[in-house]
Design a protein around this motif. Structure first.
Motif, short mmCIF file in Angstrom:
data_model
loop_
_atom_site.label_atom_id
_atom_site.label_comp_id
_atom_site.label_asym_id
_atom_site.label_seq_id
_atom_site.Cartn_x
_atom_site.Cartn_y
_atom_site.Cartn_z
N TYR A 90 -2.55 9.93 2.40
CA TYR A 90 -3.37 9.06 3.26
C TYR A 90 -2.86 7.63 3.21
O TYR A 90 -2.70 6.98 4.26
CB TYR A 90 -4.84 9.13 2.83
N LEU A 91 -2.60 7.11 2.02
CA LEU A 91 -2.14 5.73 1.90
C LEU A 91 -0.78 5.53 2.55
O LEU A 91 -0.54 4.53 3.24
CB LEU A 91 -2.07 5.33 0.42
N ILE A 92 0.12 6.49 2.38
CA ILE A 92 1.45 6.37 2.95
C ILE A 92 1.40 6.43 4.47
O ILE A 92 2.00 5.60 5.16
CB ILE A 92 2.38 7.46 2.37
N VAL A 93 0.67 7.40 5.01
CA VAL A 93 0.59 7.54 6.47
C VAL A 93 -0.10 6.34 7.10
O VAL A 93 0.35 5.81 8.12
CB VAL A 93 -0.12 8.87 6.84
N ARG A 94 -1.18 5.89 6.48
CA ARG A 94 -1.90 4.72 7.00
C ARG A 94 -1.02 3.48 7.00
O ARG A 94 -1.01 2.72 7.96
CB ARG A 94 -3.16 4.48 6.18
N SER A 95 -0.26 3.29 5.94
CA SER A 95 0.59 2.11 5.88
C SER A 95 1.73 2.19 6.91
O SER A 95 2.08 1.17 7.51
CB SER A 95 1.14 1.91 4.48
N ILE A 96 2.27 3.38 7.13
CA ILE A 96 3.31 3.52 8.15
C ILE A 96 2.76 3.20 9.53
O ILE A 96 3.40 2.50 10.32
CB ILE A 96 3.92 4.94 8.10
N MET A 97 1.56 3.68 9.81
CA MET A 97 0.95 3.39 11.11
C MET A 97 0.68 1.90 11.27
O MET A 97 0.92 1.33 12.35
CB MET A 97 -0.35 4.19 11.26
N VAL A 104 0.84 -1.20 0.00
CA VAL A 104 0.00 0.00 0.00
C VAL A 104 0.88 1.25 0.00
O VAL A 104 0.59 2.22 -0.69
CB VAL A 104 -0.97 -0.02 1.21
N MET A 105 1.97 1.21 0.74
CA MET A 105 2.89 2.35 0.76
C MET A 105 3.50 2.55 -0.62
O MET A 105 3.61 3.69 -1.11
CB MET A 105 4.00 2.15 1.79
N ARG A 106 3.89 1.47 -1.28
CA ARG A 106 4.46 1.57 -2.62
C ARG A 106 3.44 2.17 -3.59
O ARG A 106 3.78 3.01 -4.42
CB ARG A 106 4.89 0.18 -3.08
N THR A 107 2.18 1.79 -3.45
CA THR A 107 1.12 2.34 -4.29
C THR A 107 0.94 3.83 -4.02
O THR A 107 0.79 4.63 -4.96
CB THR A 107 -0.19 1.59 -4.05
N GLY A 108 0.98 4.22 -2.76
CA GLY A 108 0.85 5.63 -2.41
C GLY A 108 1.98 6.47 -2.98
O GLY A 108 1.77 7.58 -3.47
N ILE A 109 3.19 5.93 -2.96
CA ILE A 109 4.33 6.66 -3.52
C ILE A 109 4.18 6.79 -5.04
O ILE A 109 4.47 7.84 -5.62
CB ILE A 109 5.64 5.96 -3.13
N ALA A 110 3.70 5.73 -5.67
CA ALA A 110 3.49 5.78 -7.13
C ALA A 110 2.41 6.80 -7.50
O ALA A 110 2.55 7.52 -8.49
CB ALA A 110 3.13 4.40 -7.65
N ILE A 141 -7.34 20.52 -9.27
CA ILE A 141 -8.18 19.83 -8.30
C ILE A 141 -7.88 18.33 -8.30
O ILE A 141 -7.76 17.70 -7.24
CB ILE A 141 -9.67 20.11 -8.59
N LEU A 142 -7.74 17.75 -9.49
CA LEU A 142 -7.41 16.34 -9.60
C LEU A 142 -6.04 16.04 -9.00
O LEU A 142 -5.88 15.05 -8.26
CB LEU A 142 -7.45 15.90 -11.06
N ASN A 143 -5.07 16.89 -9.27
CA ASN A 143 -3.74 16.70 -8.68
C ASN A 143 -3.78 16.79 -7.16
O ASN A 143 -3.14 16.01 -6.46
CB ASN A 143 -2.75 17.73 -9.24
N PHE A 144 -4.54 17.74 -6.65
CA PHE A 144 -4.67 17.88 -5.20
C PHE A 144 -5.31 16.64 -4.59
O PHE A 144 -4.85 16.14 -3.55
CB PHE A 144 -5.49 19.13 -4.85
N ALA A 145 -6.35 16.11 -5.24
CA ALA A 145 -7.01 14.90 -4.74
C ALA A 145 -6.04 13.71 -4.75
O ALA A 145 -6.03 12.90 -3.81
CB ALA A 145 -8.25 14.59 -5.57
N LEU A 146 -5.23 13.60 -5.79
CA LEU A 146 -4.26 12.51 -5.86
C LEU A 146 -3.19 12.63 -4.78
O LEU A 146 -2.77 11.64 -4.19
CB LEU A 146 -3.63 12.45 -7.24
N VAL A 147 -2.77 13.86 -4.50
CA VAL A 147 -1.78 14.06 -3.44
C VAL A 147 -2.38 13.70 -2.08
O VAL A 147 -1.74 13.03 -1.26
CB VAL A 147 -1.26 15.52 -3.45
N VAL A 148 -3.62 14.09 -1.84
CA VAL A 148 -4.27 13.76 -0.57
C VAL A 148 -4.42 12.24 -0.43
O VAL A 148 -4.14 11.67 0.63
CB VAL A 148 -5.65 14.47 -0.47
N LEU A 149 -4.84 11.58 -1.50
CA LEU A 149 -4.98 10.12 -1.47
C LEU A 149 -3.64 9.45 -1.20
O LEU A 149 -3.55 8.53 -0.38
CB LEU A 149 -5.57 9.62 -2.79
N SER A 150 -2.60 9.90 -1.86
CA SER A 150 -1.30 9.27 -1.67
C SER A 150 -0.76 9.49 -0.26
O SER A 150 -0.21 8.57 0.34
CB SER A 150 -0.31 9.75 -2.72
#
Length: 111
Positions: free
Chosen positions: A80-87, A30-36, A69-78
């Motif tokens: 979220y995925l990175i922080v969640r996976s670290i936790m 999931v972290m790898r996906t968030g970074i991508a 707006i789309l770029n901002f949404a993608l940054v927020v999603l990524s």
């Protein structure tokens, strides 16, 4: 009889360890996906900045706003995925540490 109980207990503990490690691998994926996903908006913005002298921003504003707006949404999603996976990875590390404390004979196998 007692040896059978110890063997069954060790088997259950090893199964728990394998399950926790599988969940940890999933969190790493999931972290790898968030970074991508994070790389995509950065790439798009770098292309826009590099080609900014070829267009007038006010003339293409109707394209830039939705793209922003789309770029901002993608940054927020990524993020979220990175922080969640670290936790989750820290949570699984704590579980492995607790198993290591309970089963000292398996401590050398758990890193």
């Amino acid at each position: 009889m007692i040896a059978d109980i110890d063997k069954a207990d060790s088997t259950v503990v090893m199964d728990e360890i394998q399950l926790i490690l599988a969940e940890k691998r999933t969190s790493l994926s999931v972290m790898r996906t968030g970074i991508a996903i994070l790389a995509l908006p950065l790439s798009v913005m770098s292309v826009l900045v590099a080609t900014s002298r070829l267009y007038d921003a006010l003339n293409v504003l109707h394209f830039l706003i939705p793209l922003g707006i789309l770029n901002f949404a993608l940054v927020v999603l990524s993020v979220y995925l990175i922080v969640r996976s670290i936790m989750r990875i820290h949570f699984y590390d704590k579980l492995l540490y607790q198993i290591k404390l309970k089963k000292s004979e398996l401590a050398e196998l758990i890193e």
